[in-house]
Design a protein around this motif. Structure first.
Motif, PDB file in Angstrom:
ATOM      1  N   ILE A 343       0.737  -1.251  -0.134  1.00 56.24           N
ATOM      2  CA  ILE A 343      -0.111  -0.183  -0.143  1.00 56.24           C
ATOM      3  C   ILE A 343       0.870   1.293   0.052  1.00 56.24           C
ATOM      4  O   ILE A 343       1.674   1.255   0.740  1.00 56.24           O
ATOM      5  CB  ILE A 343      -0.895  -0.051   1.265  1.00 56.24           C
ATOM      6  N   GLY A 344       0.723   2.132  -0.986  1.00 53.59           N
ATOM      7  CA  GLY A 344       1.339   3.412  -0.926  1.00 53.59           C
ATOM      8  C   GLY A 344       0.592   4.476  -0.007  1.00 53.59           C
ATOM      9  O   GLY A 344      -0.687   4.505   0.138  1.00 53.59           O
ATOM     10  N   VAL A 345       1.263   5.762  -0.075  1.00 57.44           N
ATOM     11  CA  VAL A 345       0.849   6.916   0.591  1.00 57.44           C
ATOM     12  C   VAL A 345      -0.418   7.373  -0.330  1.00 57.44           C
ATOM     13  O   VAL A 345      -0.342   7.343  -1.366  1.00 57.44           O
ATOM     14  CB  VAL A 345       2.060   7.850   1.067  1.00 57.44           C
ATOM     15  N   GLY A 346      -1.325   8.088   0.502  1.00 61.98           N
ATOM     16  CA  GLY A 346      -2.398   8.928  -0.230  1.00 61.98           C
ATOM     17  C   GLY A 346      -3.642   8.131  -0.408  1.00 61.98           C
ATOM     18  O   GLY A 346      -4.145   7.569   0.415  1.00 61.98           O
ATOM     19  N   PHE A 347      -4.011   8.073  -1.873  1.00 62.26           N
ATOM     20  CA  PHE A 347      -5.443   7.289  -2.033  1.00 62.26           C
ATOM     21  C   PHE A 347      -5.081   5.755  -1.727  1.00 62.26           C
ATOM     22  O   PHE A 347      -5.942   5.105  -1.502  1.00 62.26           O
ATOM     23  CB  PHE A 347      -5.598   7.757  -3.400  1.00 62.26           C
ATOM     24  N   GLY A 348      -3.920   5.386  -1.793  1.00 64.95           N
ATOM     25  CA  GLY A 348      -3.612   4.089  -1.500  1.00 64.95           C
ATOM     26  C   GLY A 348      -3.973   3.531  -0.032  1.00 64.95           C
ATOM     27  O   GLY A 348      -4.610   2.559  -0.072  1.00 64.95           O
ATOM     28  N   GLU A 349      -3.748   4.672   0.635  1.00 67.99           N
ATOM     29  CA  GLU A 349      -4.325   4.358   2.296  1.00 67.99           C
ATOM     30  C   GLU A 349      -5.658   4.034   2.394  1.00 67.99           C
ATOM     31  O   GLU A 349      -6.425   3.532   3.159  1.00 67.99           O
ATOM     32  CB  GLU A 349      -3.734   5.328   2.908  1.00 67.99           C
ATOM     33  N   GLU A 350      -6.370   5.092   1.422  1.00 72.13           N
ATOM     34  CA  GLU A 350      -7.807   5.068   1.581  1.00 72.13           C
ATOM     35  C   GLU A 350      -8.592   4.025   0.987  1.00 72.13           C
ATOM     36  O   GLU A 350      -9.513   3.197   1.525  1.00 72.13           O
ATOM     37  CB  GLU A 350      -8.545   6.328   0.603  1.00 72.13           C
ATOM     38  N   VAL A 351      -7.893   3.192  -0.239  1.00 67.11           N
ATOM     39  CA  VAL A 351      -8.299   2.167  -0.676  1.00 67.11           C
ATOM     40  C   VAL A 351      -8.133   0.955   0.344  1.00 67.11           C
ATOM     41  O   VAL A 351      -9.037   0.059   0.515  1.00 67.11           O
ATOM     42  CB  VAL A 351      -7.725   1.652  -1.947  1.00 67.11           C
ATOM     43  N   CYS A 352      -6.906   1.059   1.177  1.00 64.75           N
ATOM     44  CA  CYS A 352      -6.527   0.143   1.870  1.00 64.75           C
ATOM     45  C   CYS A 352      -7.701  -0.223   3.141  1.00 64.75           C
ATOM     46  O   CYS A 352      -7.985  -1.254   3.450  1.00 64.75           O
ATOM     47  CB  CYS A 352      -5.257   0.136   2.491  1.00 64.75           C
ATOM     48  N   ARG A 353      -8.109   0.941   3.361  1.00 60.82           N
ATOM     49  CA  ARG A 353      -9.030   1.048   4.444  1.00 60.82           C
ATOM     50  C   ARG A 353     -10.235   0.348   4.103  1.00 60.82           C
ATOM     51  O   ARG A 353     -11.007  -0.230   4.836  1.00 60.82           O
ATOM     52  CB  ARG A 353      -9.448   2.587   4.913  1.00 60.82           C
ATOM     53  N   GLU A 354     -10.793   0.844   2.820  1.00 54.23           N
ATOM     54  CA  GLU A 354     -11.842   0.093   2.500  1.00 54.23           C
ATOM     55  C   GLU A 354     -11.851  -1.643   2.336  1.00 54.23           C
ATOM     56  O   GLU A 354     -12.539  -2.412   2.864  1.00 54.23           O
ATOM     57  CB  GLU A 354     -12.107   0.412   1.096  1.00 54.23           C
ATOM     58  N   LEU A 355     -10.727  -1.973   1.844  1.00 55.83           N
ATOM     59  CA  LEU A 355     -10.329  -3.373   1.905  1.00 55.83           C
ATOM     60  C   LEU A 355     -10.326  -4.002   3.399  1.00 55.83           C
ATOM     61  O   LEU A 355     -10.649  -5.215   3.466  1.00 55.83           O
ATOM     62  CB  LEU A 355      -9.103  -3.769   1.146  1.00 55.83           C
ATOM     63  N   TYR A 356      -9.577  -3.224   4.281  1.00 56.30           N
ATOM     64  CA  TYR A 356      -9.390  -3.917   5.354  1.00 56.30           C
ATOM     65  C   TYR A 356     -10.553  -4.072   6.002  1.00 56.30           C
ATOM     66  O   TYR A 356     -10.986  -5.074   7.203  1.00 56.30           O
ATOM     67  CB  TYR A 356      -8.372  -2.929   6.395  1.00 56.30           C
ATOM     68  N   GLN A 357     -11.553  -3.197   6.009  1.00 58.14           N
ATOM     69  CA  GLN A 357     -13.136  -3.270   6.523  1.00 58.14           C
ATOM     70  C   GLN A 357     -14.019  -4.002   5.740  1.00 58.14           C
ATOM     71  O   GLN A 357     -15.124  -3.986   6.173  1.00 58.14           O
ATOM     72  CB  GLN A 357     -13.399  -1.863   6.806  1.00 58.14           C
ATOM     73  N   SER A 358     -13.707  -4.718   4.722  1.00 61.18           N
ATOM     74  CA  SER A 358     -14.571  -5.665   3.826  1.00 61.18           C
ATOM     75  C   SER A 358     -14.297  -6.892   4.160  1.00 61.18           C
ATOM     76  O   SER A 358     -13.625  -7.569   4.756  1.00 61.18           O
ATOM     77  CB  SER A 358     -14.034  -5.123   2.493  1.00 61.18           C
ATOM     78  N   PRO A 359     -15.267  -7.795   3.602  1.00 64.03           N
ATOM     79  CA  PRO A 359     -15.213  -9.323   3.863  1.00 64.03           C
ATOM     80  C   PRO A 359     -13.989  -9.902   3.094  1.00 64.03           C
ATOM     81  O   PRO A 359     -13.391 -11.001   3.466  1.00 64.03           O
ATOM     82  CB  PRO A 359     -16.441  -9.922   3.333  1.00 64.03           C
ATOM     83  N   LEU A 360     -13.389  -8.956   2.304  1.00 66.38           N
ATOM     84  CA  LEU A 360     -12.046  -9.757   1.635  1.00 66.38           C
ATOM     85  C   LEU A 360     -10.877  -9.622   2.763  1.00 66.38           C
ATOM     86  O   LEU A 360      -9.865 -10.351   2.513  1.00 66.38           O
ATOM     87  CB  LEU A 360     -11.686  -8.886   0.410  1.00 66.38           C
ATOM     88  N   ARG A 361     -10.869  -9.172   3.864  1.00 63.73           N
ATOM     89  CA  ARG A 361      -9.745  -8.957   4.589  1.00 63.73           C
ATOM     90  C   ARG A 361      -9.125 -10.207   5.283  1.00 63.73           C
ATOM     91  O   ARG A 361      -7.813 -10.479   5.152  1.00 63.73           O
ATOM     92  CB  ARG A 361     -10.297  -8.342   6.207  1.00 63.73           C
ATOM     93  N   PRO A 362      -9.778 -11.362   5.461  1.00 64.25           N
ATOM     94  CA  PRO A 362      -9.092 -12.575   5.881  1.00 64.25           C
ATOM     95  C   PRO A 362      -8.178 -13.144   4.982  1.00 64.25           C
ATOM     96  O   PRO A 362      -7.113 -13.734   5.089  1.00 64.25           O
ATOM     97  CB  PRO A 362     -10.157 -13.693   6.223  1.00 64.25           C
ATOM     98  N   ASP A 363      -8.255 -12.616   3.504  1.00 65.09           N
ATOM     99  CA  ASP A 363      -7.515 -13.111   2.465  1.00 65.09           C
ATOM    100  C   ASP A 363      -6.378 -12.230   2.148  1.00 65.09           C
ATOM    101  O   ASP A 363      -5.864 -12.292   0.918  1.00 65.09           O
ATOM    102  CB  ASP A 363      -8.475 -13.489   1.227  1.00 65.09           C
ATOM    103  N   LEU A 364      -6.254 -11.274   2.745  1.00 66.66           N
ATOM    104  CA  LEU A 364      -5.148 -10.269   2.481  1.00 66.66           C
ATOM    105  C   LEU A 364      -4.062  -9.938   3.662  1.00 66.66           C
ATOM    106  O   LEU A 364      -4.372  -9.932   4.729  1.00 66.66           O
ATOM    107  CB  LEU A 364      -5.684  -8.671   2.294  1.00 66.66           C
TER     108      LEU A 364
END
Length: 569
Positions: A343-364
């Motif tokens: 994950i990069g700085v800036g919008f990468g962090e925002e995308v990461c937050r969405e992924l982290y709080q999603s059902p995809l999280r256990p596979d990441l």
């Protein structure tokens, strides 16, 4: 977060701001200690004129403040050391405002040459470059770490495909020098690869949490490790010196020693040393360590509050949040689980937050180039650290891990051009506008899927009306015919079989053999009315036209990510 917790955080911030310039360069801990223990001023006296030095850390993490202050003070008092070459792998500046950063050594006469992956925050060095008083070089962070590692093993250089076809490649770009008339060229062609080297490191300046009375150094309770081990071994292999600042002295624990005493020449104890910005090491934040309490929600809320209070990071409105959700939607469609992700700085962090709080999280598994592995990459001023990481490794370790295990990276961009090239390194014509490549060339050379996320136009005004995106005022295009500087080569990425996406405010473009293809468009936008007239490059459309992103991408309502299909709603 409770009101009492907010008041406590505000108190911590105010204390830090009122005390951020306090220092005691003559502090010597009491008791009978190994001769390696000395004051910061005594340690600074070990730096010879003309030496090549390196400081460790990244952003606000593990800053070497007390040693940097001591080196600066000695130069201002004695005129020595002078003519230094300084290496900082990651961004270590204070943007000309915060004291105690690597900018402390950014003085004419003291510094002759600066080599780094990311220079945007080192305003003192950029001002010297603008004035013609500093030789400025940039290199990819991964290759810098590998070159340090090679020096520690008695080598001189490493060869890599990273940077081929970009400004780093002397066959089509300038190589390492940013300023004209440079004395050195640190990147050379080597067949179908590039050969990277660093000047021989003579002084490693490091910031670690603890030492024991025998002079052994410990990294536990740190927020990052970065390149401390590699730098210490390189300096020692070159007959140089290793200077370490620590926050305190702890009982010896042979099982936890990170740098044995034989690799260390001087230890300066600074009881006020930080674990990371706003957090003294002696009162360190467990949330940045593998031994934290594991309460992710509370930790994330705390860091968001600090970032908002300080106003040092952009405030994300509804449009930016929709862009982050679109990035996560594309990620879920394009990437296969399980996935290792940078994950990069800036919008990468925002995308990461969405992924982290999603059902995809256990596979990441999220990582950053500092070596933090697992957990949630920390946002804003804490970038480089992570919330409750699984473990901390060195930067060299994580860049080598990427070569075989990096499935995807999510990064920002300044410009994208018609052939898929990306510029993240040059904002404008002056050296004061220069950013540097950071870890991007090394990361994208390894990643199977690259997502670049950013706004479609600079300065444009958008609105959300009845679940539709509306363009209110156009701005300056960021998708252009030719980028100002090629930091990422679209052609080389296609040759390597990578999947490349550019996620913007108007939709998502995919890199194809003939250029960019608009695959997904935001609800409410018309390609011919709202996108093509404001795009500085030619792009294609799929035969059946672009997909319309789900309404939930704009509104956030019923937004739920699923592997293979993306967002619903």
């Amino acid at each position: 977060m409770r009101v009492s917790e907010r008041i406590g955080l505000v108190g911590r911030i105010l204390w830090w701001r009122l005390n951020w310039e306090r220092r005691d360069l003559d502090y010597r801990p009491p008791g009978t200690l190994d001769p390696r223990f000395m004051t910061a001023r005594e340690a600074a006296a070990l730096v010879p004129d003309g030496a090549c030095c390196l400081s460790s850390g990244m952003a606000g993490n593990a800053r070497c403040s007390t040693l940097l202050w001591a080196i600066r003070e000695r130069f201002e008092r004695e005129g020595h050391p002078r003519g230094l070459t300084w290496i900082a792998v990651g961004g270590q500046g204070g943007r000309g405002r915060a004291p105690g950063s690597v900018e402390e050594v950014g003085l004419p006469g003291l510094l002759e040459r600066f080599v780094s992956g990311h220079v945007e925050t080192t305003k003192a060095m950029l001002a010297m470059a603008d004035a013609g008083r500093l030789e400025l070089h940039v290199m990819p962070q991964g290759e810098m770490c590998f070159a340090l590692e090679a020096q520690g093993q008695g080598g001189d250089a490493i060869e890599s495909r990273t940077g081929v076809g970009t400004f780093l490649d002397p066959r089509c770009g300038r190589g390492s020098p940013v300023t004209p008339g440079a004395q050195l060229q640190l990147i050379e062609p080597a067949g179908d690869k590039l050969r990277y080297r660093l000047p021989k490191l003579q002084v490693a300046v490091l910031a670690a949490p603890w030492a024991d009375a025998e002079g052994n150094v410990y990294f536990h309770d740190a927020a990052t490790i970065t390149e401390m081990r590699e730098a210490a071994r390189a300096a020692r292999a070159n007959g140089g010196r290793v200077l370490v600042t620590v926050a305190g002295i702890i009982p010896a624990d042979p099982a936890r020693i990170s740098l044995p005493a034989e690799l260390v020449d001087a230890i300066a104890v600074n009881p006020r040393q930080e674990q990371t910005i706003l957090s003294p090491q002696q009162g360190f934040l467990p949330l940045f360590t593998p031994d934290g309490d594991g309460d992710d929600a509370a930790a994330i809320e705390k860091l968001r509050f600090i970032n908002r209070f300080l106003k040092l990071t952009p405030v994300r409105g509804p449009i930016e949040c929709a862009l982050a959700r679109l990035g996560a939607h594309v990620f879920a469609q394009a990437v296969q689980p399980p996935a290792g992700v940078n994950i990069g700085v800036g919008f990468g962090e925002e995308v990461c937050r969405e992924l982290y709080q999603s059902p995809l999280r256990p596979d990441l598994t999220f990582t950053t180039e500092t070596g933090v592995y697992g957990g949630l990459p920390a946002p804003g001023i804490y970038f480089g650290a992570a919330v409750h990481p699984e473990r901390l490794e060195s930067s060299a370790w994580v860049f080598r891990h990427y070569q075989d295990h990096l499935d995807a990276t999510v990064l920002g961009f300044l410009e994208v051009d018609a052939t898929g090239n990306v510029n993240v390194s040059r904002r404008g014509p002056r050296f004061m506008d220069y950013v540097g490549p950071g870890g991007l060339p090394s990361i994208t050379a390894s990643a199977r899927t690259c997502l670049f996320v950013g706004t479609f136009m600079q300065g444009a005004k958008w609105a959300l009306e009845d679940g539709r995106m509306v363009l209110q005022q156009a701005g300056r295009p960021k998708l252009v015919d030719t980028v100002s500087e090629v930091t990422f080569s679209g052609r080389e990425a296609l040759k390597a079989g990578k999947q490349v996406w550019y996620v913007t405010t108007v939709g998502a473009f995919r890199l194809g053999a003939d250029g960019l293809v608009l695959e997904i468009v935001m609800p409410g936008l018309d390609v011919e009315r709202d996108i093509r007239p404001h795009c500085g490059l030619r792009f294609a459309l799929p035969e059946d036209g672009p997909q319309v992103a789900p309404a939930s991408v704009l509104t956030g309502e019923n937004y739920r990510l699923t592997w293979g299909t993306g967002a619903g709603g």
